[in-house]
Design a protein around this motif. Sequence first.
Motif, mmCIF file in Angstrom:
data_model
loop_
_atom_site.group_PDB
_atom_site.id
_atom_site.type_symbol
_atom_site.label_atom_id
_atom_site.label_comp_id
_atom_site.label_asym_id
_atom_site.label_seq_id
_atom_site.Cartn_x
_atom_site.Cartn_y
_atom_site.Cartn_z
ATOM 1 N N ARG A 274 22.574 -60.279 -5.155
ATOM 2 C CA ARG A 274 22.732 -60.331 -6.606
ATOM 3 C C ARG A 274 21.473 -59.750 -7.237
ATOM 4 N NH1 ARG A 274 22.476 -65.824 -6.260
ATOM 5 N NH2 ARG A 274 20.959 -65.618 -7.929
ATOM 6 N N LEU B 259 30.504 -61.140 -3.916
ATOM 7 C CA LEU B 259 29.228 -61.103 -4.624
ATOM 8 C C LEU B 259 29.447 -61.221 -6.132
ATOM 9 C CD1 LEU B 259 26.262 -60.741 -3.660
ATOM 10 C CD2 LEU B 259 26.507 -58.302 -4.153
ATOM 11 N N GLY C 154 25.297 -56.014 -7.552
ATOM 12 C CA GLY C 154 24.267 -56.273 -6.557
ATOM 13 C C GLY C 154 23.354 -55.079 -6.368
#
Length: 404
Positions: A94, A175, A199
């Motif tokens: 992240r 994610l 990300g």
Amino acid sequence: MQTELSVGFLPLVDACLPILALEHGFAEAEGLSLRLVKDMSWATVLDRLLYGHTDAAHLVAPLAIAATLGRGRPAQPLSVPFVLGLNGNAITMRSDLAHRVSQPGKLGDPATVGAALKAVVEAERRHGRTLRFGVVHRFSSHNYMLRYWLAGCGIMPDRDVEITTVAPPFCADALESGEVDAICVGEPWNSVAVERGVGEIVLATAQIWRRGVEKVLAFRESVMEQRRADTEALVRALRKAGEHFVDPANHDANAEILARPEYLDGNAGLIRRAIADQLLLARGGEVLKYPDFMFQHREAANFPWVSQAEWLYSQMVRWDGTGFDADEASRAAHVFRPDVYRSALLGTSDPLPGASSKVEGSLAGPTSVSTQQGIITLENNSFFDGKVFDPTYLATYVADQAKA
């Protein structure tokens, strides 16, 4: 008359060699008709292989060993006569986490990033939160290289952080949804996460083990022995595909082929970046050249070194907590079949190593090695922590890891 061989695969750039062997006629020239079967998870690829729905498979290397040893299911011996590629994976976090552990726009030093991550892990745990990493399978090089790096930086997997399984095509989704804080996956799925702005790439797995074994061509042992001539023909076709793949003049055409719906069903531009060892670490940033991010063909990259299988077994023992077993270690080593690779290529222009095993992590620079035919120079194959793995002392290596 063409002999059919069916090969299972996942939509990843490192499925390139079987795809290109079919598309460019290298398999046909060897008397083979390839039928490629696309799946979405390694579990399904393995099921098809074990139940005889495919003859061979593009597979994460440790899974071939796990199936042979009966980890999680009845044992069924698999054989690996060919390594499809080394590395090609990355760790993508992240964005907010990435900025806490690394400098934006640059691949960090693994030890430095690890030290920063350790501080973040400890701070998060004080607030009752545990970071979660996604890997593509329990028995994957992604899992073992991630764990090796974390433990080497003082972060104990399963205690300090959680590690969960996410199929490669869904890693960017995991994610984005917050299911995981970071992913370790092959291309193009890191780049998909970056392009979506969910990300940033922090490390390449090639920084953890410079020449780490990744995907392999796996057969059921009985099928490979029954179809030995077809297996060797496929090995020759894949070597030709690898030679074509690494030639920069072919990058554009090969990226377009891999991007087709029946293969990766993806963006040709992202795929071409991976082929050319280029990474966009963060959306809106500069493209970074990282040599040998993804490694095929050169330096006997496709040779199934027995020492690579033994290192994977050492990690399996370490993280499963099963304890070292000499018979198991021998069966794990036998999964990689350099004898078949040699038989397929003896008398061709392809170089063949003189040995079937080597000390992993021992080279810091170009080194000429003895050969059975041709000339081979191996380059840097180091682990990030400077340690080496000598398969002669496998039991000692396993015992020392248990104390770490």
